[in-house]
Design a protein around this motif. Structure first.
Motif, mmCIF file in Angstrom:
data_model
loop_
_atom_site.group_PDB
_atom_site.id
_atom_site.type_symbol
_atom_site.label_atom_id
_atom_site.label_comp_id
_atom_site.label_asym_id
_atom_site.label_seq_id
_atom_site.Cartn_x
_atom_site.Cartn_y
_atom_site.Cartn_z
ATOM 1 N N GLN A 162 6.560 7.235 8.765
ATOM 2 C CA GLN A 162 6.016 6.453 7.652
ATOM 3 C C GLN A 162 4.527 6.184 7.854
ATOM 4 O O GLN A 162 4.092 5.788 8.942
ATOM 5 C CB GLN A 162 6.770 5.117 7.515
ATOM 6 N N ASP A 163 3.753 6.414 6.790
ATOM 7 C CA ASP A 163 2.334 6.078 6.803
ATOM 8 C C ASP A 163 2.200 4.565 6.702
ATOM 9 O O ASP A 163 2.629 3.964 5.712
ATOM 10 C CB ASP A 163 1.629 6.766 5.625
ATOM 11 N N VAL A 164 1.635 3.946 7.724
ATOM 12 C CA VAL A 164 1.534 2.485 7.754
ATOM 13 C C VAL A 164 0.671 1.962 6.613
ATOM 14 O O VAL A 164 0.934 0.895 6.046
ATOM 15 C CB VAL A 164 0.978 2.018 9.120
ATOM 16 N N SER A 165 -0.366 2.705 6.230
ATOM 17 C CA SER A 165 -1.291 2.240 5.187
ATOM 18 C C SER A 165 -0.680 2.310 3.798
ATOM 19 O O SER A 165 -0.787 1.360 3.011
ATOM 20 C CB SER A 165 -2.576 3.078 5.223
ATOM 21 N N THR A 166 -0.017 3.426 3.508
ATOM 22 C CA THR A 166 0.494 3.622 2.138
ATOM 23 C C THR A 166 1.992 3.370 2.015
ATOM 24 O O THR A 166 2.499 3.207 0.908
ATOM 25 C CB THR A 166 0.202 5.067 1.685
ATOM 26 N N GLY A 167 2.706 3.356 3.145
ATOM 27 C CA GLY A 167 4.150 3.200 3.091
ATOM 28 C C GLY A 167 4.883 4.486 2.773
ATOM 29 O O GLY A 167 6.112 4.494 2.643
ATOM 30 N N GLU A 168 4.161 5.587 2.635
ATOM 31 C CA GLU A 168 4.778 6.862 2.292
ATOM 32 C C GLU A 168 5.654 7.377 3.430
ATOM 33 O O GLU A 168 5.293 7.302 4.600
ATOM 34 C CB GLU A 168 3.688 7.897 1.989
ATOM 35 N N ILE A 169 6.837 7.899 3.074
ATOM 36 C CA ILE A 169 7.781 8.461 4.035
ATOM 37 C C ILE A 169 7.604 9.977 4.069
ATOM 38 O O ILE A 169 7.586 10.636 3.026
ATOM 39 C CB ILE A 169 9.236 8.117 3.666
ATOM 40 N N TYR A 170 7.482 10.540 5.283
ATOM 41 C CA TYR A 170 7.318 11.975 5.459
ATOM 42 C C TYR A 170 8.626 12.589 5.954
ATOM 43 O O TYR A 170 9.268 12.060 6.865
ATOM 44 C CB TYR A 170 6.201 12.273 6.462
#
Length: 333
Positions: free
Chosen positions: A185-193
């Motif tokens: 998870q991108d900590v800044s955007t919350g996006e899950i990869y």
């Protein structure tokens, strides 16, 4: 409805001395319904299979020594297709001389088919414990496996690890099977990869937890049916808990294979001897815990007595000080 009533009758029978469905239990029954019940129960008796109880380490080891059984058992738990499965160095049972606890462990190297059609190698670590444990012992095993390398494309590299814990006790989250998964998870955007990175995969892991006491009485999914062999409701004789009368088989090939392997274990003299040794250890364990509880209780009683003695002494000192103060007042007058 009749079959449901018969299952309830069977359950009551198991709580009596007539656990083996003796016909004398129904001798006074005269109605057609009770005759029908008896017929169904006799059918259950004939179709039920005597299997060894896999909650015992020796039985569990025997079960998974069959590589095809191990492959299907693990595949159903992790929900992924295992193409190839091999044993890592021999299983390990760790005894704690201080706490008298055991953790049974089996290691496998697996080649798993990925959803994209590719393949990945992982180290699968099966750990089974019937008692509350010191978490540091489990972490020690994981740390040991992290240090092991495998040759991939001619290069030695550590394999991603997937532990499976089979517990004979309940955790605070009472669910039969839990999957603990990771996310990128991108900590800044919350996006899950959805992508995976080898560096991260080798330094962290998912895991699965099976809680035997939480297994459902009525099975619905394929995994629940496979794990139902661990359900202790099938034990029919309290003096021989290592044997079970199992009658939950259906047309599933994986389940039939596992049950058949446990039926072979039930007839194995070598497995029975190992079970006796295991039960002797459990008896020693129970006695050790009882002795420890007795010592703790004695110490608590001594501590309480000491506190009472100190309180009595304190009251005596207070009385003495009060009398001295009264005498000093009289002398001043």
């Amino acid at each position: 409805k009749t079959e449901s009533r018969c299952r309830k009758t069977e359950s009551r029978c198991r709580k009596t001395e007539e656990r083996r469905f003796t016909s004398s239990y129904f001798r006074v029954r005269k109605t057609d319904e009770e005759i029908s019940c008896l017929a169904i129960l006799n059918h259950y008796k004939q179709t039920a299979m005597i299997i060894a109880n896999p909650i015992y380490d020796s039985v569990f080891k025997f079960l998974l020594e069959d590589i095809e059984v191990a492959k299907r058992f693990i595949s159903n738990i992790i929900g992924e297709e295992i193409i190839e499965l091999t044993f890592k160095p021999q299983e390990q049972t760790t005894l704690s001389p201080k706490y008298l606890l055991t953790v049974f462990r089996l290691d496998f190297k697996a080649l798993i088919k990925t959803p994209s059609g590719g393949h990945k190698k992982v180290l699968i670590e099966l750990q089974k414990s019937n008692n509350g444990f010191d978490i540091m012992r489990f972490k020690h095993y994981i740390g040991t496996n992290y240090s092991k390398a495998d040759e991939v494309n001619g290069i030695k590299t550590p394999l991603p690890m997937l532990p499976i814990y089979i517990l004979g006790f309940k955790l605070s989250i009472e669910r039969a099977v839990l999957k603990i998964g990771r996310q990128y998870q991108d900590v800044s955007t919350g996006e899950i990869y959805n992508a995976k990175d080898d560096f991260i995969e080798q330094l962290s892991h998912d895991c699965f937890v099976v809680q035997v006491p939480c297994l459902p009485e009525v099975t619905q999914t394929k995994l629940e049916k496979i794990l139902s062999v661990f359900n202790q409701k099938w034990v029919f004789d309290t003096n021989n808990k290592w044997l079970m009368r199992y009658d939950n088989t259906d047309d599933d090939d994986d389940q039939r294979l596992i049950v058949r392997r446990l039926a072979i274990a039930a007839e194995s003299e070598e497995v029975q001897q190992s079970v006796v040794a295991e039960e002797n250890f459990e008896t020693t364990l129970d006695e050790a815990f009882r002795e420890k509880e007795r010592i703790i209780e004695q110490k608590e009683q001594l501590l309480q007595q000491k506190e009472q003695d100190l309180e009595t002494e304190r009251q005596k000192n207070e009385d003495l000080l009060r009398r001295i103060a009264e005498l000093e007042k009289l002398m001043k007058k």
